[in-house]
Scaffold this active site. Structure first.
Site: not given
Ligand SMILES: *Cc1c(COP(=O)(O)O)cnc(C)c1O
Length: 370
Positions: A176-178
């Site tokens: 779910n990170k960039n």
């Protein structure tokens, strides 16, 4: 369902994965090294060490900076639990620090100063939602108290042109990170000795890896420190190399969407507060808002869910989680607690379109009115 976050995976990642399979070298090979170099270049530093999570990166950074039993490490309570878990892994004690205010939910320098004791050995800051903490204040703080400064940069990956604040920074490539590698993390540091310690400790503390032994034929290896298995695999690195190419464009899209949110929410939800100023330098990892005091957050979340919109909370304060409240009873952080009571995270990811921002804003206005 419009999700809070979504990974951007496509044919380029598929092709990169096929390349690894075709080459038949599955872990800690040339792609991991290439990913480290590309990541370092993107962040304006000489080198980086890839690991299998940000949590591992934080642990190795603390270990490389010689943090251990008897030491205290200043940490924000308004963070993901991994920030303080990493401190516990070393045998040190996390000391929780309040945020500046609900409008600026970054660890407070002034409150950190109050928590310094004779045992304080390091400070970990976290760039909440991607919004950068103040570089010069924290540098002054670290210098004044002679403390190593570690950044939990899980939310702040990318070309933010600030380089590295302190002694080491840890990044996350969780789904779910960039940018993602499935699971993964990276350490950058100014001092090559810190990076070298982290590099050795990620592979059991061995003095050479499998690939080095194949290519350079040293007779054997030695173990000169306690390490762990925090290695990154080639599949993750192959995805990471592709994702890194897209990161800067994705972060620009996140910024555009955040600006659209600010405009739309100002119009449709006047009772809402939005942390940080619009021009704050940020990687725009998530879209946090503060509901009006006393609003029923569960009802708002349920109403949005009925409208096909997922929302979330970042974060339940660490000092209030059972594990930590039992270990360190009596901790009170009023600003953090007020922020957490009102905080809601809206969907933000580069696959979203401006029209969806409007939809979320209208659905939130409806939920607040209901
Ligand atoms: C995601 C996250 C972590 C942990 O990252 P992993 O790669 O899942 O270990 C640590 N700190 C913060 C602030 C995070 O958001």
């Amino acid at each position: 369902m419009l999700l809070v976050s979504e990974p951007g995976l496509g044919p380029e990642e598929t092709a990169a994965l096929s390349g690894v399979i075709a080459d038949n070298w599955i872990t800690m090979g040339d792609r991991v090294r290439a990913f480290e170099k590309a990541f370092a270049a993107e962040h304006g530093v000489a080198d980086a060490v890839a690991v299998n999570s940000c949590t591992a990166a934080l642990h190795l950074a603390l270990q490389a900076l010689a943090i251990g039993p008897g030491d205290e490490v200043l940490v924000p309570s308004m963070s993901f639990v991994a920030t303080s878990n990493a401190v516990l892994y070393t045998g040190a004690r996390p000391v929780f620090v309040d945020i500046e205010s609900p409008g600026v939910p970054l660890m407070s320098c002034a409150h950190a100063a109050e928590k310094v004791t004779a045992r304080t050995r390091a400070v970990i800051i976290m760039h909440y939602a991607g919004y950068l903490a103040d570089r010069s204040s924290w540098r002054d703080f670290a210098r004044t108290y002679n403390l190593p400064l570690i950044e939990d940069s899980a939310h702040a990956v990318g070309r933010l042109r600030t380089g590295l604040f302190g002694d080491a920074a840890a990044f996350s490539f969780y789904g779910n990170k960039n940018m993602t590698t499935g699971e993964g993390g990276m350490i950058i540091a100014h001092d090559p000795a810190v990076l070298e310690k982290a590099r050795q400790a990620r592979g059991h503390g061995m003095t050479s890896g499998t690939l080095t032994r194949l290519r350079e034929r040293p007779a054997s290896y030695d173990v000169t420190m306690l390490g762990a298995n925090y290695r990154m695999n080639e599949l993750s690195a192959a995805i990471g190399l592709v994702q890194l190419e897209k990161l800067s464009g994705w972060n620009d899209t996140r910024e555009t969407l955040t600006r659209a949110y600010r405009l739309a929410l100002k119009e449709t939800c006047p009772g809402l507060d939005i942390p940080f100023s619009a021009d704050w330098r940020s990687a725009h990892h998530i879209m946090p808002v503060l509901l009006p005091p006393g609003a029923d957050r569960m009802a708002v979340m349920n109403s949005l869910r009925d409208a096909g919109i997922q929302t979330s909370m970042h974060y339940p304060p660490i000092h209030q989680l059972s594990l930590y409240s039992q270990m360190y009873p009596g901790t009170s952080l009023p600003q953090t607690e007020e922020f957490a009571a009102r905080q809601l995270t809206l969907p933000l990811h580069p696959k979203m379109e401006a029209a969806q921002v409007e939809t979320v804003a209208r659905a939130l206005a409806h939920a607040l009115a209901g």
